[in-house]
Design a protein around this motif. Sequence first.
Motif, PDB file in Angstrom:
ATOM      1  N   SER A 172      79.680 -18.122   7.684  1.00 34.57           N
ATOM      2  CA  SER A 172      78.563 -17.354   7.554  1.00 34.57           C
ATOM      3  C   SER A 172      77.507 -17.629   8.643  1.00 34.57           C
ATOM      4  CB  SER A 172      77.666 -17.507   6.126  1.00 34.57           C
ATOM      5  OG  SER A 172      76.312 -16.842   5.966  1.00 34.57           O
ATOM      6  N   SER A 173      76.747 -16.513   9.122  1.00 35.24           N
ATOM      7  CA  SER A 173      75.842 -16.785  10.048  1.00 35.24           C
ATOM      8  C   SER A 173      74.532 -17.331   9.460  1.00 35.24           C
ATOM      9  CB  SER A 173      75.447 -15.763  11.077  1.00 35.24           C
ATOM     10  OG  SER A 173      75.304 -14.398   9.891  1.00 35.24           O
ATOM     11  N   TYR A 174      74.416 -17.162   8.166  1.00 30.60           N
ATOM     12  CA  TYR A 174      73.247 -17.474   7.064  1.00 30.60           C
ATOM     13  C   TYR A 174      72.014 -16.864   7.611  1.00 30.60           C
ATOM     14  CZ  TYR A 174      75.863 -20.368   3.937  1.00 30.60           C
ATOM     15  OH  TYR A 174      76.575 -20.713   3.028  1.00 30.60           O
ATOM     16  N   HIS A 175      71.897 -15.849   7.902  1.00 29.52           N
ATOM     17  CA  HIS A 175      70.551 -15.078   8.095  1.00 29.52           C
ATOM     18  C   HIS A 175      69.619 -15.369   7.071  1.00 29.52           C
ATOM     19  CE1 HIS A 175      67.405 -12.108   8.317  1.00 29.52           C
ATOM     20  NE2 HIS A 175      68.105 -11.263   7.420  1.00 29.52           N
ATOM     21  N   LEU A 176      70.148 -15.147   5.778  1.00 28.06           N
ATOM     22  CA  LEU A 176      69.229 -15.633   4.681  1.00 28.06           C
ATOM     23  C   LEU A 176      69.960 -16.777   3.737  1.00 28.06           C
ATOM     24  CD1 LEU A 176      68.900 -12.070   3.304  1.00 28.06           C
ATOM     25  CD2 LEU A 176      67.047 -13.220   4.563  1.00 28.06           C
ATOM     26  N   PHE A 177      69.258 -17.421   3.224  1.00 25.53           N
ATOM     27  CA  PHE A 177      69.781 -18.364   2.092  1.00 25.53           C
ATOM     28  C   PHE A 177      69.407 -17.801   0.804  1.00 25.53           C
ATOM     29  CE2 PHE A 177      70.756 -21.740  -0.848  1.00 25.53           C
ATOM     30  CZ  PHE A 177      71.932 -22.175  -0.399  1.00 25.53           C
ATOM     31  N   ILE A 178      70.320 -17.302   0.017  1.00 27.18           N
ATOM     32  CA  ILE A 178      69.923 -16.707  -1.396  1.00 27.18           C
ATOM     33  C   ILE A 178      70.363 -17.675  -2.432  1.00 27.18           C
ATOM     34  CG2 ILE A 178      70.645 -14.701  -2.707  1.00 27.18           C
ATOM     35  CD1 ILE A 178      71.216 -13.151  -0.078  1.00 27.18           C
ATOM     36  N   ILE A 179      69.305 -17.741  -3.351  1.00 24.37           N
ATOM     37  CA  ILE A 179      69.742 -18.543  -4.463  1.00 24.37           C
ATOM     38  C   ILE A 179      69.647 -17.404  -5.757  1.00 24.37           C
ATOM     39  CG2 ILE A 179      68.805 -20.728  -3.685  1.00 24.37           C
ATOM     40  CD1 ILE A 179      66.363 -20.447  -5.529  1.00 24.37           C
ATOM     41  N   LYS A 180      70.564 -17.582  -6.828  1.00 24.86           N
ATOM     42  CA  LYS A 180      70.511 -16.786  -7.968  1.00 24.86           C
ATOM     43  C   LYS A 180      70.125 -17.623  -9.051  1.00 24.86           C
ATOM     44  CE  LYS A 180      73.226 -13.044  -9.750  1.00 24.86           C
ATOM     45  NZ  LYS A 180      74.286 -13.590 -10.406  1.00 24.86           N
ATOM     46  N   VAL A 181      69.198 -17.366  -9.798  1.00 23.11           N
ATOM     47  CA  VAL A 181      68.700 -18.241 -10.779  1.00 23.11           C
ATOM     48  C   VAL A 181      69.475 -17.787 -12.241  1.00 23.11           C
ATOM     49  CG1 VAL A 181      66.635 -19.007 -12.276  1.00 23.11           C
ATOM     50  CG2 VAL A 181      66.394 -18.197  -9.786  1.00 23.11           C
ATOM     51  N   LEU A 182      69.982 -18.723 -12.768  1.00 19.40           N
ATOM     52  CA  LEU A 182      70.668 -18.368 -14.060  1.00 19.40           C
ATOM     53  C   LEU A 182      69.669 -18.458 -15.087  1.00 19.40           C
ATOM     54  CD1 LEU A 182      73.883 -20.687 -13.513  1.00 19.40           C
ATOM     55  CD2 LEU A 182      73.609 -18.257 -13.421  1.00 19.40           C
ATOM     56  N   VAL A 183      69.078 -17.224 -15.226  1.00 20.66           N
ATOM     57  CA  VAL A 183      67.855 -16.956 -16.126  1.00 20.66           C
ATOM     58  C   VAL A 183      68.061 -17.344 -17.583  1.00 20.66           C
ATOM     59  CG1 VAL A 183      66.175 -15.593 -14.618  1.00 20.66           C
ATOM     60  CG2 VAL A 183      68.197 -14.482 -15.639  1.00 20.66           C
ATOM     61  N   ASP A 184      69.207 -16.884 -17.975  1.00 21.75           N
ATOM     62  CA  ASP A 184      69.402 -17.085 -19.549  1.00 21.75           C
ATOM     63  C   ASP A 184      69.740 -18.556 -19.952  1.00 21.75           C
ATOM     64  OD1 ASP A 184      69.737 -14.248 -19.340  1.00 21.75           O
ATOM     65  OD2 ASP A 184      72.026 -14.176 -19.245  1.00 21.75           O
ATOM     66  N   GLU A 185      69.696 -19.562 -18.863  1.00 18.87           N
ATOM     67  CA  GLU A 185      69.829 -21.016 -19.085  1.00 18.87           C
ATOM     68  C   GLU A 185      68.364 -21.664 -19.340  1.00 18.87           C
ATOM     69  OE1 GLU A 185      72.736 -22.681 -16.876  1.00 18.87           O
ATOM     70  OE2 GLU A 185      74.116 -21.090 -17.447  1.00 18.87           O
ATOM     71  N   ILE A 186      67.407 -20.649 -18.900  1.00 14.66           N
ATOM     72  CA  ILE A 186      66.191 -21.621 -18.713  1.00 14.66           C
ATOM     73  C   ILE A 186      65.064 -20.768 -19.576  1.00 14.66           C
ATOM     74  CG2 ILE A 186      66.679 -23.067 -16.388  1.00 14.66           C
ATOM     75  CD1 ILE A 186      65.497 -20.858 -14.876  1.00 14.66           C
ATOM     76  N   GLY A 187      64.243 -21.810 -19.551  1.00 15.85           N
ATOM     77  CA  GLY A 187      62.713 -21.041 -20.222  1.00 15.85           C
ATOM     78  C   GLY A 187      61.740 -20.686 -19.260  1.00 15.85           C
ATOM     79  N   ILE A 188      62.119 -20.109 -18.205  1.00 19.12           N
ATOM     80  CA  ILE A 188      61.168 -19.431 -17.422  1.00 19.12           C
ATOM     81  C   ILE A 188      61.809 -18.178 -16.662  1.00 19.12           C
ATOM     82  CG2 ILE A 188      61.810 -21.183 -15.440  1.00 19.12           C
ATOM     83  CD1 ILE A 188      58.966 -21.193 -14.268  1.00 19.12           C
ATOM     84  N   SER A 189      61.062 -17.392 -16.253  1.00 22.37           N
ATOM     85  CA  SER A 189      61.553 -16.149 -16.149  1.00 22.37           C
ATOM     86  C   SER A 189      61.721 -15.961 -14.431  1.00 22.37           C
ATOM     87  CB  SER A 189      60.680 -14.942 -16.426  1.00 22.37           C
ATOM     88  OG  SER A 189      59.543 -14.874 -15.446  1.00 22.37           O
ATOM     89  N   HIS A 190      62.534 -15.219 -13.719  1.00 24.82           N
ATOM     90  CA  HIS A 190      62.933 -15.132 -12.559  1.00 24.82           C
ATOM     91  C   HIS A 190      61.625 -14.771 -11.714  1.00 24.82           C
ATOM     92  CE1 HIS A 190      64.081 -11.918  -9.225  1.00 24.82           C
ATOM     93  NE2 HIS A 190      64.561 -12.906  -8.822  1.00 24.82           N
ATOM     94  N   LYS A 191      60.661 -13.781 -12.274  1.00 25.52           N
ATOM     95  CA  LYS A 191      59.371 -13.788 -11.878  1.00 25.52           C
ATOM     96  C   LYS A 191      58.262 -14.767 -11.590  1.00 25.52           C
ATOM     97  CE  LYS A 191      56.219  -9.652 -12.369  1.00 25.52           C
ATOM     98  NZ  LYS A 191      55.723  -8.469 -12.995  1.00 25.52           N
ATOM     99  N   GLN A 192      58.448 -15.531 -12.716  1.00 27.91           N
ATOM    100  CA  GLN A 192      57.834 -16.707 -12.775  1.00 27.91           C
ATOM    101  C   GLN A 192      58.020 -17.606 -11.473  1.00 27.91           C
ATOM    102  OE1 GLN A 192      58.328 -17.428 -16.953  1.00 27.91           O
ATOM    103  NE2 GLN A 192      56.181 -17.550 -17.375  1.00 27.91           N
ATOM    104  N   ILE A 193      59.156 -17.845 -11.525  1.00 25.53           N
ATOM    105  CA  ILE A 193      59.917 -18.992 -10.413  1.00 25.53           C
ATOM    106  C   ILE A 193      59.323 -18.351  -9.220  1.00 25.53           C
ATOM    107  CG2 ILE A 193      61.832 -19.883  -9.296  1.00 25.53           C
ATOM    108  CD1 ILE A 193      63.263 -19.720 -12.023  1.00 25.53           C
ATOM    109  N   PHE A 194      59.533 -16.936  -8.795  1.00 25.95           N
ATOM    110  CA  PHE A 194      59.131 -16.388  -7.626  1.00 25.95           C
ATOM    111  C   PHE A 194      57.682 -16.607  -7.113  1.00 25.95           C
ATOM    112  CE2 PHE A 194      58.318 -13.206  -4.444  1.00 25.95           C
ATOM    113  CZ  PHE A 194      59.554 -12.902  -3.669  1.00 25.95           C
ATOM    114  N   SER A 195      56.969 -16.352  -8.196  1.00 28.79           N
ATOM    115  CA  SER A 195      55.410 -16.088  -7.840  1.00 28.79           C
ATOM    116  C   SER A 195      55.009 -17.858  -7.699  1.00 28.79           C
ATOM    117  CB  SER A 195      54.567 -15.615  -8.935  1.00 28.79           C
ATOM    118  OG  SER A 195      54.935 -15.948 -10.055  1.00 28.79           O
ATOM    119  N   SER A 196      55.571 -18.611  -8.586  1.00 32.64           N
ATOM    120  CA  SER A 196      55.305 -20.136  -8.365  1.00 32.64           C
ATOM    121  C   SER A 196      55.903 -20.593  -7.155  1.00 32.64           C
ATOM    122  CB  SER A 196      56.077 -20.925  -9.580  1.00 32.64           C
ATOM    123  OG  SER A 196      55.713 -22.081  -9.474  1.00 32.64           O
TER     124      SER A 196
END
Length: 389
Positions: free
Chosen positions: A294-318
């Motif tokens: 990979s040339s790693y233009h981006l590094f993408i993390i995918k959050v396993l939202v079902d396993e945690i008590g915080i939303s994708h949107k909350q993590i992003f804005s935090s």
Amino acid sequence: MSIPYGKQSISKEDIDKVVEILKSDFITQGPAVETFENNLSSYTGAKHVLSFNSATSALHVACLSAGLSHGDILWTSPISFVASSNCALYCGAKIDFVDIDKNTFNISIDALKAKLKIAELENKLPKIIIPVHLAGLPCQLKELKSLSEDYGFKIIEDASHAIGAEYFGSKIGSCDYSDAVVFSFHPVKIITSGEGGALLTNDHDIFSKSELLRSHGIQKNKDLLFENHGDWYYEQQLLGFNYRMTDIQAALGSSQLQRIEEFIEKRNLVAKQYIRRLSHLPLEFQTVDSELKSSYHLFIIKVLVDEIGISHKQIFSSLRKRGIGVNLHYIPIYRQPYYKNFYNYNSKDFLNSEDYYSSAISIPMYPTLTAREIDFVVNEIQAIFDNEQ
Ligand SMILES: *Cc1c(COP(=O)(O)O)cnc(C)c1O
């Protein structure tokens, strides 16, 4: 501390090369453009290279040269920048999307096979498929090529993220598995020319038509249709555009290309650290098979939202609040208001794309990221999860 998700690296030498052009006779339509094209050809192994003022223009021209026109159909991945599908619309063609693979986030070969079978029965096969090497991870090109032979579509790789990436030992851009490849040199990409793009192909017809389309459809000196009236003579043979790159941009592009190995190695080192230091968290990363680089233009993390008590949107804005310039690449194209005017999607057809959109975050990735900055990013991500336990 405030860290963007991506950033260019301009050296003193890059600046000197640009200044040299500014002081020369040609700041556009001069020799630096051809030099850059030759450099890209040597680097990738592609027979023909044409520079453009953007990847968007290169995609448009590649589609036209590959024969896309009114009523034809083009398929691409919905998890891409809108340019990957707008190029079909510019040609008056119809657009459709193929769901992504849940491990690579690239076009899913299984979904593609199923969709091709149905399209064949309904007589709605695509003329062109644009696989997108998301974040610089090569798509499954062998499988795509074999399907293109079975179903008769052409392949234009949107390699805007992927100069420097490798697929089974062949450089992305070689066109070993496709009709054409497009690169972008926007400043957030791997190498930059300010704005800019390139079209690479081993197909002489695509090359010569694209060369005409890039500059008004105008032919000079060779392959004239009418009688040559004299030394001033030129012919407009097609309805083309002004999609040319300047020599200023080309000089920067050539200078940056000399530094590409260093850029790719550094990006891979950053990725390695992220993977090592974040893999104990409820996150997923793109799966990179051992035959791929990979040339790693981006590094993408995918959050396993079902396993945690915080939303994708909350993590992003935090993360944004903590000074980390995260981003989301991309909103599924079919969700864009403009596309809603003519494309009605069924979210059941795009389960992986929808899941991706509800959990993906691009974290900072660029070659000049320092050890301290990487620590900061990793620690802040860790802190968000710690607070949630
Ligand atoms: C950046 C990008 C483009 C467009 O590139 P420009 O050079 O800005 O026109 C197209 N496709 C993808 C996937 C991109 O990331």
